[in-house]
Design a protein around this motif. Structure first.
Motif, PDB file in Angstrom:
ATOM      1  N   ALA A 104       0.823  -1.210   0.000  1.00  0.00           N
ATOM      2  CA  ALA A 104       0.000   0.000   0.000  1.00  0.00           C
ATOM      3  C   ALA A 104       0.856   1.259   0.000  1.00  0.00           C
ATOM      4  CB  ALA A 104      -0.940  -0.007   1.197  1.00  0.00           C
ATOM      5  N   ARG A 105       2.002   1.208   0.679  1.00  0.00           N
ATOM      6  CA  ARG A 105       2.898   2.370   0.692  1.00  0.00           C
ATOM      7  C   ARG A 105       3.462   2.662  -0.694  1.00  0.00           C
ATOM      8  NH1 ARG A 105       4.864   0.139   5.808  1.00  0.00           N
ATOM      9  NH2 ARG A 105       4.140   1.456   7.520  1.00  0.00           N
ATOM     10  N   GLY A 106       3.459   1.649  -1.566  1.00  0.00           N
ATOM     11  CA  GLY A 106       3.973   1.845  -2.922  1.00  0.00           C
ATOM     12  C   GLY A 106       2.971   2.479  -3.868  1.00  0.00           C
ATOM     13  N   ALA A 107       1.721   2.633  -3.436  1.00  0.00           N
ATOM     14  CA  ALA A 107       0.707   3.279  -4.272  1.00  0.00           C
ATOM     15  C   ALA A 107       0.862   4.794  -4.189  1.00  0.00           C
ATOM     16  CB  ALA A 107      -0.683   2.861  -3.820  1.00  0.00           C
ATOM     17  N   ASP A 108       0.461   5.471  -5.259  1.00  0.00           N
ATOM     18  CA  ASP A 108       0.489   6.936  -5.266  1.00  0.00           C
ATOM     19  C   ASP A 108      -0.695   7.524  -4.517  1.00  0.00           C
ATOM     20  OD1 ASP A 108       2.836   7.466  -7.117  1.00  0.00           O
ATOM     21  OD2 ASP A 108       1.619   6.126  -8.358  1.00  0.00           O
ATOM     22  N   ALA A 109      -1.773   6.748  -4.403  1.00  0.00           N
ATOM     23  CA  ALA A 109      -2.942   7.198  -3.639  1.00  0.00           C
ATOM     24  C   ALA A 109      -3.693   5.985  -3.131  1.00  0.00           C
ATOM     25  CB  ALA A 109      -3.872   8.057  -4.508  1.00  0.00           C
ATOM     26  N   LEU A 326      -9.802  12.443  -7.993  1.00  0.00           N
ATOM     27  CA  LEU A 326      -8.555  11.910  -7.442  1.00  0.00           C
ATOM     28  C   LEU A 326      -7.567  11.570  -8.558  1.00  0.00           C
ATOM     29  CD1 LEU A 326      -6.883  10.800  -5.040  1.00  0.00           C
ATOM     30  CD2 LEU A 326      -8.093   8.628  -5.344  1.00  0.00           C
ATOM     31  N   TYR A 327      -8.043  10.889  -9.606  1.00  0.00           N
ATOM     32  CA  TYR A 327      -7.182  10.513 -10.728  1.00  0.00           C
ATOM     33  C   TYR A 327      -6.529  11.748 -11.348  1.00  0.00           C
ATOM     34  CZ  TYR A 327      -9.889   6.076 -10.706  1.00  0.00           C
ATOM     35  OH  TYR A 327     -10.505   4.907 -10.366  1.00  0.00           O
ATOM     36  N   HIS A 328      -7.332  12.760 -11.617  1.00  0.00           N
ATOM     37  CA  HIS A 328      -6.805  13.941 -12.309  1.00  0.00           C
ATOM     38  C   HIS A 328      -5.823  14.712 -11.433  1.00  0.00           C
ATOM     39  CE1 HIS A 328      -8.989  13.813 -16.121  1.00  0.00           C
ATOM     40  NE2 HIS A 328      -9.985  13.264 -15.420  1.00  0.00           N
ATOM     41  N   SER A 329      -6.036  14.710 -10.123  1.00  0.00           N
ATOM     42  CA  SER A 329      -5.078  15.378  -9.233  1.00  0.00           C
ATOM     43  C   SER A 329      -3.734  14.660  -9.271  1.00  0.00           C
ATOM     44  CB  SER A 329      -5.631  15.437  -7.799  1.00  0.00           C
ATOM     45  OG  SER A 329      -5.639  14.157  -7.213  1.00  0.00           O
ATOM     46  N   LEU A 330      -3.738  13.324  -9.397  1.00  0.00           N
ATOM     47  CA  LEU A 330      -2.498  12.559  -9.472  1.00  0.00           C
ATOM     48  C   LEU A 330      -1.751  12.850 -10.769  1.00  0.00           C
ATOM     49  CD1 LEU A 330      -3.563   9.040  -8.125  1.00  0.00           C
ATOM     50  CD2 LEU A 330      -2.078  10.691  -6.993  1.00  0.00           C
ATOM     51  N   VAL A 331      -2.499  12.869 -11.873  1.00  0.00           N
ATOM     52  CA  VAL A 331      -1.861  13.089 -13.181  1.00  0.00           C
ATOM     53  C   VAL A 331      -1.260  14.493 -13.252  1.00  0.00           C
ATOM     54  CG1 VAL A 331      -2.299  13.286 -15.661  1.00  0.00           C
ATOM     55  CG2 VAL A 331      -3.290  11.389 -14.374  1.00  0.00           C
ATOM     56  N   LYS A 332      -1.967  15.473 -12.729  1.00  0.00           N
ATOM     57  CA  LYS A 332      -1.446  16.851 -12.733  1.00  0.00           C
ATOM     58  C   LYS A 332      -0.211  16.985 -11.866  1.00  0.00           C
ATOM     59  CE  LYS A 332      -5.883  19.114 -13.645  1.00  0.00           C
ATOM     60  NZ  LYS A 332      -6.982  19.940 -13.071  1.00  0.00           N
ATOM     61  N   ARG A 333      -0.200  16.220 -10.769  1.00  0.00           N
ATOM     62  CA  ARG A 333       0.923  16.309  -9.834  1.00  0.00           C
ATOM     63  C   ARG A 333       2.188  15.732 -10.444  1.00  0.00           C
ATOM     64  NH1 ARG A 333      -0.154  13.182  -4.416  1.00  0.00           N
ATOM     65  NH2 ARG A 333       0.557  11.407  -5.671  1.00  0.00           N
TER      66      ARG A 333
END
Length: 333
Positions: A104-109, A326-333
């Motif tokens: 789980a720590r290896g996930a981005d979210a 959530l997905y779009h915040s990850l991609v932008k980051r």
């Protein structure tokens, strides 16, 4: 547009399977969303491993895993140089193993279905509860006719839907009903779910003497007709992270009688949209079922109330919107 991939690496049809089948079409309204793996309806848009690997090297991809093996596959995809953002949903409130926590720590979210699950995993996560496809789970035009089509006998149906095992509470359901069934000839009980090996022997031992009144329907890949036929859906589980059964049953107009799990009081209002009893309290469950099977119309009215509540709050569109953000915040980051 972002490519979103929901893997499904599991042979059995489970609540996670139903979730993926509901949320992928909703997500596809805004972004390209595909599935990979097996055990899902053929109607869902798919992606091959070849296309996935090629595209992961030239565009951002969100890989949303629901099981450890799926997250591992996403980590490998990322390690091979893919532009992959990993999302992992934790579905159970059981304390994770060290290996699961490491993964789980290896996930981005991380996504938790309830605040309780978030607290148990003890890692930063976003709480997003499951929604359901309200066009798929809906009341029948005639519940008596829907029950008759299932050919289980009796005028009214009462049952449990889910894998048959001790911790799911089917034993409490049988013991609660045993003294009531002779007084309720119009009611037929049924257990819908997989039972095999020791679990099958266990449940058959409990059914001894009332086999014709508590039937085993087995695992069902098409579950909607059962929700539409049952008048009362009992969910006697001792522990559950988040079960789609409650919401699916409510949206289908069932009267839900459930063990009082920590998150359920945000979903069910006791006495109006369903009923609670303490996990393992056979007498408390029996008292509720005694009352409801004596007054079938009350059970029907509570089911109608539940259906209205589910339509107002539990559509999959709400979940898809939150996940998309959530997905779009990850991609932008």
């Amino acid at each position: 547009m972002t490519l979103i991939v929901h893997p499904h690496f599991h042979k059995r049809y489970t609540g996670v399977t139903r979730h993926v089948e509901s949320v992928v079409p909703a997500l596809a309204q805004g972004d390209e969303t595909r599935v990979i793996g097996s055990g899902l309806t053929e109607a869902l848009p798919r992606i091959t491993w070849g296309e996935l690997i090629r595209r992961s090297h030239r565009e951002p991809i969100v890989w949303h895993a629901h099981r450890n093996n799926e997250l591992l596959a996403g980590m490998l995809l990322k390690a091979l140089g893919g532009k992959v953002q990993l999302v992992f949903t934790r579905h159970t409130s059981v304390a994770p193993t060290r290996f699961t926590r490491w993964l789980a720590r290896g996930a981005d979210a991380l996504v938790s279905l309830t605040r309780q699950i978030s607290d148990v995993i003890a890692l930063p996560s976003t709480v997003i509860s499951h929604g359901i496809d309200l066009t798929r789970f809906r009341p029948p035009e005639d519940r008596d006719a829907a029950w008759a089509r299932l050919k289980q006998g009796g005028r009214y149906g009462i049952g449990v839907i889910g894998r048959i095992r001790k911790e799911k509470g089917q034993g409490d359901f049988i013991e609660a009903l045993r003294p009531l069934l002779p007084q309720r000839p119009d009611w037929q009980a049924v257990l819908v779910g997989l039972a095999k090996g020791p679990d099958l022997a266990w449940v058959n031992g409990l059914r001894e003497g009332i086999e014709d009144r508590v039937l085993l329907a087995g695992e069902q890949s098409t579950i909607e007709p059962w929700y539409q036929g049952l008048s009362i859906l009992v969910h006697p589980s001792y522990a559950e992270g988040y079960s789609l059964v409650h919401v699916e049953a409510m949206a289908s107009g069932c009267c839900v009688v459930a063990s009082k799990l920590p998150y359920l009081d945000t979903l069910i209002e006791h006495g109006r949209t369903g009923f609670f009893f303490e996990p393992g309290d056979v007498k408390g469950l029996r008292d509720l079922l005694d009352e409801l099977t004596r007054e079938p119309e009350r059970a029907r009215q509570v089911g109608r109330n539940a259906e209205e509540e589910a339509r107002r709050r539990c559509g999959v569109e709400h979940e898809a919107r939150a996940l998309s953000d959530l997905y779009h915040s990850l991609v932008k980051r």
